[in-house]
Design a protein around this motif. Structure first.
Motif, PDB file in Angstrom:
ATOM      1  N   LEU A 148       0.866  -1.304   0.110  1.00 46.05           N
ATOM      2  CA  LEU A 148       0.023  -0.030  -0.124  1.00 46.05           C
ATOM      3  C   LEU A 148       0.901   1.268  -0.046  1.00 46.05           C
ATOM      4  O   LEU A 148       0.580   2.199  -0.598  1.00 46.05           O
ATOM      5  N   GLU A 149       1.911   1.429   0.881  1.00 40.64           N
ATOM      6  CA  GLU A 149       2.692   2.302   0.841  1.00 40.64           C
ATOM      7  C   GLU A 149       3.924   2.051   0.110  1.00 40.64           C
ATOM      8  O   GLU A 149       4.811   1.142   0.419  1.00 40.64           O
ATOM      9  N   ASN A 182      -2.568  11.165 -12.172  1.00 39.81           N
ATOM     10  CA  ASN A 182      -3.750  11.658 -12.300  1.00 39.81           C
ATOM     11  C   ASN A 182      -3.546  12.995 -13.373  1.00 39.81           C
ATOM     12  O   ASN A 182      -4.560  13.857 -13.688  1.00 39.81           O
ATOM     13  N   LEU A 190       0.969  13.127  -6.725  1.00 40.60           N
ATOM     14  CA  LEU A 190       1.683  13.557  -5.099  1.00 40.60           C
ATOM     15  C   LEU A 190       3.313  13.386  -5.190  1.00 40.60           C
ATOM     16  O   LEU A 190       3.468  12.873  -6.244  1.00 40.60           O
ATOM     17  N   GLY A 214      -5.860   6.857 -15.683  1.00 43.07           N
ATOM     18  CA  GLY A 214      -6.641   5.764 -15.452  1.00 43.07           C
ATOM     19  C   GLY A 214      -7.496   5.033 -16.599  1.00 43.07           C
ATOM     20  O   GLY A 214      -7.313   4.085 -16.777  1.00 43.07           O
ATOM     21  N   PHE A 230      -2.046   0.490  -3.595  1.00 40.37           N
ATOM     22  CA  PHE A 230      -3.472   1.215  -3.228  1.00 40.37           C
ATOM     23  C   PHE A 230      -3.938   1.456  -4.221  1.00 40.37           C
ATOM     24  O   PHE A 230      -5.204   1.052  -4.618  1.00 40.37           O
ATOM     25  N   THR A 231      -3.627   2.466  -4.863  1.00 40.62           N
ATOM     26  CA  THR A 231      -4.164   2.890  -6.234  1.00 40.62           C
ATOM     27  C   THR A 231      -4.467   1.788  -7.286  1.00 40.62           C
ATOM     28  O   THR A 231      -5.497   1.467  -7.823  1.00 40.62           O
ATOM     29  N   ILE A 234      -7.529  -0.163  -6.135  1.00 40.82           N
ATOM     30  CA  ILE A 234      -8.725   0.343  -6.618  1.00 40.82           C
ATOM     31  C   ILE A 234      -9.111   0.493  -8.121  1.00 40.82           C
ATOM     32  O   ILE A 234     -10.298   0.175  -8.604  1.00 40.82           O
ATOM     33  N   ALA A 235      -8.105   1.035  -8.983  1.00 43.17           N
ATOM     34  CA  ALA A 235      -8.409   0.917 -10.336  1.00 43.17           C
ATOM     35  C   ALA A 235      -8.682  -0.402 -10.860  1.00 43.17           C
ATOM     36  O   ALA A 235      -9.708  -0.614 -11.738  1.00 43.17           O
ATOM     37  N   ALA A 238     -12.292  -0.940  -9.831  1.00 42.97           N
ATOM     38  CA  ALA A 238     -13.385  -0.026 -10.448  1.00 42.97           C
ATOM     39  C   ALA A 238     -13.281  -0.559 -11.743  1.00 42.97           C
ATOM     40  O   ALA A 238     -14.780  -0.591 -12.248  1.00 42.97           O
TER      41      ALA A 238
ATOM     42  N   LEU B 148      -5.316  16.259  -3.876  1.00 39.20           N
ATOM     43  CA  LEU B 148      -4.476  15.029  -3.833  1.00 39.20           C
ATOM     44  C   LEU B 148      -3.946  14.663  -2.646  1.00 39.20           C
ATOM     45  O   LEU B 148      -4.399  13.377  -2.561  1.00 39.20           O
ATOM     46  N   GLU B 149      -3.701  15.393  -1.861  1.00 39.31           N
ATOM     47  CA  GLU B 149      -3.349  15.037  -0.452  1.00 39.31           C
ATOM     48  C   GLU B 149      -4.587  15.544   0.557  1.00 39.31           C
ATOM     49  O   GLU B 149      -4.875  16.728   0.554  1.00 39.31           O
ATOM     50  N   LEU B 180     -13.886   4.773  -0.232  1.00 45.58           N
ATOM     51  CA  LEU B 180     -13.151   4.048  -1.330  1.00 45.58           C
ATOM     52  C   LEU B 180     -11.991   3.640  -0.652  1.00 45.58           C
ATOM     53  O   LEU B 180     -10.981   4.173  -0.205  1.00 45.58           O
ATOM     54  N   LEU B 190      -4.291   2.905   3.795  1.00 42.63           N
ATOM     55  CA  LEU B 190      -3.473   3.572   4.353  1.00 42.63           C
ATOM     56  C   LEU B 190      -3.808   4.106   5.587  1.00 42.63           C
ATOM     57  O   LEU B 190      -5.204   4.421   5.969  1.00 42.63           O
ATOM     58  N   HIS B 193      -7.037   6.534   5.163  1.00 41.61           N
ATOM     59  CA  HIS B 193      -8.147   5.599   5.118  1.00 41.61           C
ATOM     60  C   HIS B 193      -8.737   5.116   6.486  1.00 41.61           C
ATOM     61  O   HIS B 193      -9.897   5.055   6.846  1.00 41.61           O
ATOM     62  N   PHE B 230      -6.779  11.859  -5.354  1.00 41.74           N
ATOM     63  CA  PHE B 230      -5.814  11.236  -6.261  1.00 41.74           C
ATOM     64  C   PHE B 230      -6.588   9.965  -6.975  1.00 41.74           C
ATOM     65  O   PHE B 230      -6.746   9.524  -7.960  1.00 41.74           O
ATOM     66  N   THR B 231      -6.950   9.123  -5.759  1.00 40.40           N
ATOM     67  CA  THR B 231      -7.583   7.887  -6.078  1.00 40.40           C
ATOM     68  C   THR B 231      -8.801   7.983  -6.814  1.00 40.40           C
ATOM     69  O   THR B 231      -9.162   7.346  -7.636  1.00 40.40           O
ATOM     70  N   ASN B 233      -9.833  10.042  -8.486  1.00 37.79           N
ATOM     71  CA  ASN B 233      -9.220  10.767 -10.317  1.00 37.79           C
ATOM     72  C   ASN B 233      -9.067   9.334 -10.847  1.00 37.79           C
ATOM     73  O   ASN B 233      -9.401   9.154 -12.169  1.00 37.79           O
ATOM     74  N   ILE B 234      -8.242   8.415 -10.549  1.00 40.17           N
ATOM     75  CA  ILE B 234      -7.764   7.346 -11.072  1.00 40.17           C
ATOM     76  C   ILE B 234      -8.918   6.332 -11.386  1.00 40.17           C
ATOM     77  O   ILE B 234      -9.071   6.025 -12.559  1.00 40.17           O
ATOM     78  N   ALA B 235      -9.678   6.359 -10.293  1.00 41.01           N
ATOM     79  CA  ALA B 235     -10.825   5.359 -10.361  1.00 41.01           C
ATOM     80  C   ALA B 235     -11.924   5.955 -11.525  1.00 41.01           C
ATOM     81  O   ALA B 235     -12.161   5.106 -12.381  1.00 41.01           O
TER      82      ALA B 235
END
Lengths: 345, 345
Positions: A148-149, A182, A190, A214, A230-231, A234-235, A238, B148-149, B180, B190, B193, B230-231, B233-235
């Motif tokens: 995740l990190e 993004n 980030l 994405g 993490f991203t 999710i992607a 999704a 984003l952050e 999400l 993280l 979340h 950020f997440t 946007n990607i999703a």
């Protein structure tokens, strides 16, 4: 003969679908040898229904199973005679060249790191599924949830590992690599993504094309997409939800009344082709990259066909020398990184 | 009469499609009054082709346009007579109740914060598009890229703002809210979340159902999904790419030969229905939540129909008292938060 060890008890439909998947794989690939770990009685009962090459299959009896809900580290450490742990031990002891499990992701990740171990120099192993794309091929999305990190060096390793995988197992000569972000501009994302983009841009040995958005996971000509876990997770999900939703809507519209049902018959062939082009079960499972041997994590709800695909996927990665390729490429990245840190580059 | 100010020059097909969108919106909603900011000559030329209610449309001439590639802060500060800046100034001066722009997202975000200003107490404004889902309604995904952050308190504000929006503009009484995340269990994600999930769980005024996974954006009964920008946007874009790919594959399979083309004719009606249910152009644009007035950011490639939908969306949010609702709900969250920090709760 490529030897693949099978965790026959992991998965929602285990061992029935796993055993049938093994039988199918043996038919499709005459150069594999399978070692099934699991309850011997159950496996034999399943096998008794099928015709298969008995010389290329053996069973290693195990008495325990790791459930989907168990805490991975605890389960791997205490269930020494589970199908998952025994399979990884056989792999470690060089009784096999690759492993396939559709058991709990956490347990597979944990057993992979604790029992089998990482390739020296790989900072973090990663999960790399193949997402079907509009070109009719697949996009390698790495990482999808093992980490995740992340740090830029992890992302750099994801890039080379997925590149080596695409080359070794699928013969994609010079896969295009993008970073999931993004926006495509350099300043996007980030700090992690900005720094990773800078690092990837300077790397040799990969065909880096820059940041990708994405939508490019499925709709672009990029082969490998690097993401923090993490991203990526999710992607991936999704996209799964989107495909599932469109499927559900299509099916409900076709079932609306007699006339739409009639039309459905006319288009059945076309719909089947569309489904085939979007079918990620046929892609097999997610490759667990960065371990000292080939490990494929099949979907938890794998049916036989998908499980067989995972077995062939593992065999192809072994034959293509994926692990050795990753080793060489990661060494190069690390050497360059060390040189830069020491101010020699 | 609900007064909406229009940035007529922003977007890939501006002003032609924006002007036509205005004409369509005036027909669809007899209770709106539109103020179009942009080049008067061009707008008048476009308008001359259509029949519309002249008493409900006025033009405010502007001489500059902010391009899609310009640096937002610089453009907003220097192009004082741009259609975007003038539109926001009119909104700020209470000459209008809401605003619609399909110009550069960065410029709209910047002008929104710098010229119009935030609702007092809102830590971060957020972009909230509506993603079509398998139920045939839409999922409010907030934030999708404005931040984003993020910190947990930002995520808490996203939750209440999107809830207020769903209630005020769409009459969804008690929208289900999810976070999400990469899994549904409490420990997932993280630290951001994990902490956000804990904070959202304790909040009053929202119907929080817990962590949700990526697939639930389209395939679930959750109405509002909270995400870091950020997440989110990607999703959102991953889904866009998936829908686009499936559309492309369907269309290529139907065009394959004479027989498949013939079948396409039979199923045209059904395909149109599917497309309609998945049509996010019909959903309008993304609501920019947390500003002191209603602002809708239309897609950069908006055509007239989508732009008209964005105008009606803005008008409905104004009529439903969205901004006042957000104000009240955010005040409540902040009061509770302060009380907890002071150890009174």
């Amino acid at each position: 003969m490529t030897r693949i060890v099978i965790d026959a008890m992991g998965g929602d439909f285990a061992p029935a679908q796993q055993v049938l998947g093994c039988v199918q794989a043996l038919k499709q690939d005459k150069d594999i040898y399978l070692i099934l770990c699991g309850d011997e009685t159950q496996i034999k009962k399943e096998l008794s229904q099928y015709d298969y090459d008995k010389d290329r299959l053996e069973i290693v009896h195990t008495t325990e199973v790791i459930g989907m809900e168990e805490i991975p580290t605890k389960a791997v450490k205490t269930k020494k005679d589970s199908s998952t742990v025994v399979a990884f031990r056989l792999l470690k002891e060089d009784k096999a060249d690759g492993l396939v499990s559709s058991g709990s992701t956490g347990a597979v990740l944990t057993a992979g790191v604790l029992i089998l171990g990482r390739i020296k120099g790989v900072s973090r192993p990663a999960l790399c599924p193949i997402i079907p794309n509009y070109r009719g091929s697949g996009t390698f999305l790495c990482d999808c949830g093992a980490n995740l990190e992340c740090k830029p060096i992890n992302m750099a390793h994801f890039a080379v590992m997925a590149t080596a995988y695409a080359q070794a197992a699928y013969g994609i000569e010079n896969p295009k690599v993008g970073l999931l972000n993004n926006g495509t501009e350099e300043h996007k994302g980030l700090p992690l993504h900005q720094e990773s983009n800078a690092m990837l841009s300077k790397m040799d040995g990969i065909n880096y094309v820059g940041n990708v958005e994405g939508r490019e996971i499925m709709y672009s000509d990029v082969d490998v997409i690097v993401a923090d876990g993490f991203t990526g997770n999710i992607a991936m999900k999704a996209i799964e939800g989107c495909a599932k939703s469109i499927g559900a809507i299509l099916s409900s519209e076709f079932k609306r009344n007699f006339w739409t049902k009639l039309r459905a018959i006319f288009t059945l062939g076309i719909m089947k082709k569309v489904k085939k082009r979007m079918d990620y079960e046929a892609c097999g499972g997610a490759m667990f990259l960065g371990l000292s041997k080939t490990v494929v994590k099949g979907h938890g709800n794998s049916k036989a066909r998908s499980f067989a695909a995972s077995i062939l996927q593992a065999a192809n990665a072994v034959r293509g020398g994926m692990v050795e390729k990753i080793k060489a490429m990661v060494d190069e990245v690390n050497a360059k990184q060390t040189a830069e840190t020491n101010g020699e580059a």
